[in-house]
Design a protein around this motif. Structure first.
Motif, mmCIF file in Angstrom:
data_model
loop_
_atom_site.group_PDB
_atom_site.id
_atom_site.type_symbol
_atom_site.label_atom_id
_atom_site.label_comp_id
_atom_site.label_asym_id
_atom_site.label_seq_id
_atom_site.Cartn_x
_atom_site.Cartn_y
_atom_site.Cartn_z
ATOM 1 N N ALA A 51 -6.078 -10.248 21.191
ATOM 2 C CA ALA A 51 -4.212 -10.834 21.237
ATOM 3 C C ALA A 51 -4.107 -10.679 20.055
ATOM 4 N N ARG A 52 -4.554 -11.149 18.857
ATOM 5 C CA ARG A 52 -4.670 -12.001 18.037
ATOM 6 C C ARG A 52 -4.656 -10.726 17.124
ATOM 7 N N VAL A 53 -5.125 -9.182 17.125
ATOM 8 C CA VAL A 53 -4.929 -8.419 16.821
ATOM 9 C C VAL A 53 -4.098 -7.402 16.886
ATOM 10 N N ALA A 54 -2.970 -7.850 18.374
ATOM 11 C CA ALA A 54 -2.731 -6.959 19.187
ATOM 12 C C ALA A 54 -0.691 -7.717 18.490
ATOM 13 N N LEU A 55 -1.412 -9.051 18.001
ATOM 14 C CA LEU A 55 0.131 -9.656 17.618
ATOM 15 C C LEU A 55 0.822 -9.719 15.977
ATOM 16 N N VAL A 56 -0.685 -9.805 15.412
ATOM 17 C CA VAL A 56 -0.666 -8.932 13.931
ATOM 18 C C VAL A 56 -0.042 -7.311 13.997
ATOM 19 N N THR A 57 -0.988 -6.651 14.556
ATOM 20 C CA THR A 57 0.143 -5.034 14.034
ATOM 21 C C THR A 57 0.819 -4.884 15.356
ATOM 22 N N ASN A 58 1.373 -5.594 15.842
ATOM 23 C CA ASN A 58 2.902 -5.391 16.912
ATOM 24 C C ASN A 58 4.156 -5.813 15.952
ATOM 25 N N LYS A 59 3.544 -7.682 14.753
ATOM 26 C CA LYS A 59 4.666 -7.512 14.351
ATOM 27 C C LYS A 59 5.441 -7.372 12.497
ATOM 28 N N TYR A 60 3.372 -6.573 11.933
ATOM 29 C CA TYR A 60 4.197 -6.310 11.108
ATOM 30 C C TYR A 60 3.847 -4.912 10.859
ATOM 31 N N PRO A 61 4.370 -3.908 10.080
ATOM 32 C CA PRO A 61 5.167 -2.156 10.440
ATOM 33 C C PRO A 61 3.726 -1.534 9.876
ATOM 34 N N ALA A 62 2.838 -2.840 8.514
ATOM 35 C CA ALA A 62 1.178 -2.071 7.921
ATOM 36 C C ALA A 62 0.689 -2.715 8.218
ATOM 37 N N VAL A 63 -0.422 -2.546 8.594
ATOM 38 C CA VAL A 63 -1.671 -4.045 8.521
ATOM 39 C C VAL A 63 -3.029 -3.076 7.986
ATOM 40 N N ILE A 64 -3.961 -4.143 6.931
ATOM 41 C CA ILE A 64 -5.578 -3.671 6.740
ATOM 42 C C ILE A 64 -5.688 -5.331 6.447
ATOM 43 N N PHE A 65 -6.800 -4.237 7.516
ATOM 44 C CA PHE A 65 -8.016 -5.533 7.869
ATOM 45 C C PHE A 65 -8.558 -5.388 6.630
ATOM 46 N N SER A 115 -2.738 12.941 1.034
ATOM 47 C CA SER A 115 -2.637 14.039 0.753
ATOM 48 C C SER A 115 -2.224 15.143 0.956
ATOM 49 N N ARG A 116 -2.071 14.928 2.667
ATOM 50 C CA ARG A 116 -1.565 15.873 3.470
ATOM 51 C C ARG A 116 0.317 15.302 3.654
ATOM 52 N N GLY A 117 0.280 14.664 3.083
ATOM 53 C CA GLY A 117 1.793 14.038 3.250
ATOM 54 C C GLY A 117 1.970 13.408 4.512
ATOM 55 N N MET A 118 0.892 13.224 5.168
ATOM 56 C CA MET A 118 1.302 13.066 6.764
ATOM 57 C C MET A 118 1.858 10.762 6.675
ATOM 58 N N LEU A 119 1.059 10.182 5.849
ATOM 59 C CA LEU A 119 1.266 8.929 5.318
ATOM 60 C C LEU A 119 3.188 8.262 5.240
ATOM 61 N N LYS A 120 3.424 8.769 4.718
ATOM 62 C CA LYS A 120 4.920 8.767 4.378
ATOM 63 C C LYS A 120 5.642 8.620 5.340
ATOM 64 N N PRO A 121 5.647 10.104 6.020
ATOM 65 C CA PRO A 121 6.381 9.401 7.453
ATOM 66 C C PRO A 121 5.912 8.346 8.304
ATOM 67 N N LEU A 122 4.638 8.451 8.684
ATOM 68 C CA LEU A 122 4.140 6.605 9.347
ATOM 69 C C LEU A 122 4.698 5.561 9.289
ATOM 70 N N LEU A 123 4.563 5.474 7.409
ATOM 71 C CA LEU A 123 5.237 4.239 7.075
ATOM 72 C C LEU A 123 6.915 4.224 7.162
ATOM 73 N N GLU A 124 7.153 4.898 7.216
ATOM 74 C CA GLU A 124 8.897 5.279 7.326
ATOM 75 C C GLU A 124 9.403 5.290 9.054
ATOM 76 N N LYS A 125 8.442 5.883 9.569
ATOM 77 C CA LYS A 125 8.469 5.709 11.460
ATOM 78 C C LYS A 125 8.491 3.992 10.958
ATOM 79 N N SER A 126 7.502 3.203 10.798
ATOM 80 C CA SER A 126 7.648 2.163 11.610
ATOM 81 C C SER A 126 8.104 0.796 11.094
ATOM 82 N N GLY A 127 8.642 1.195 9.977
ATOM 83 C CA GLY A 127 9.986 0.018 8.813
ATOM 84 C C GLY A 127 9.393 0.038 8.036
ATOM 85 N N ALA A 128 8.050 0.234 7.421
ATOM 86 C CA ALA A 128 7.265 0.012 5.787
ATOM 87 C C ALA A 128 7.966 0.233 4.625
ATOM 88 N N MET A 129 8.716 1.107 5.008
ATOM 89 C CA MET A 129 9.508 2.199 3.351
ATOM 90 C C MET A 129 11.179 1.192 3.750
#
Length: 118
Positions: free
Chosen positions: A17-31, A104-118
């Motif tokens: 539940a804590r993982v779900a809470l944190v990963t849904n609260k923040y656009p990008a999370v690194i454990f 490197s494939r140019g796929m990270l930026k769109p993921l971050l944009e879609k999540s609201g991280a950028m």
């Protein structure tokens, strides 16, 4: 003293539940762990790409609590037990190599944009 690897999802429910809470609260999370050198390049990359406050870096503790949290992460991330364990937009993305490959494939930026991280 070793760990019992027979924990059920019910026993790990608080950590999951804590993982779900944190990963849904923040656009990008690194454990990660404080001494994980393989996490540093991934952290640096995401810190450069994400807007302020969009990236949450969670440091895993040692002991029983840390092990249970890491086990919950493994169950929620296709079995990945290593760090960094990266989530974007509430979804498991992968480890350092996976993030590098997406970038490197140019796929990270769109993921971050879609999540609201950028």
């Amino acid at each position: 003293m070793g760990h019992s690897f027979s924990k059920t999802d019910e026993q790990l429910a608080p950590s999951m539940a804590r993982v779900a809470l944190v990963t849904n609260k923040y656009p990008a999370v690194i454990f990660t762990k404080t001494l994980s050198e393989c996490s540093i390049p991934t952290e640096d990359l995401l810190k450069k790409m994400c807007k302020k406050g969009a990236l949450k870096v969670m440091f895993l503790r040692g002991g029983k609590e840390g092990w249970e949290f890491q086990e919950a992460l493994a169950r929620m991330s296709n079995g990945q037990r290593t760090v960094p364990n990266v989530w974007i937009g509430g979804h498991y993305i992968g480890n350092a190599e996976d993030v590098d490959e997406l970038n490197s494939r140019g796929m990270l930026k769109p993921l971050l944009e879609k999540s609201g991280a950028m």
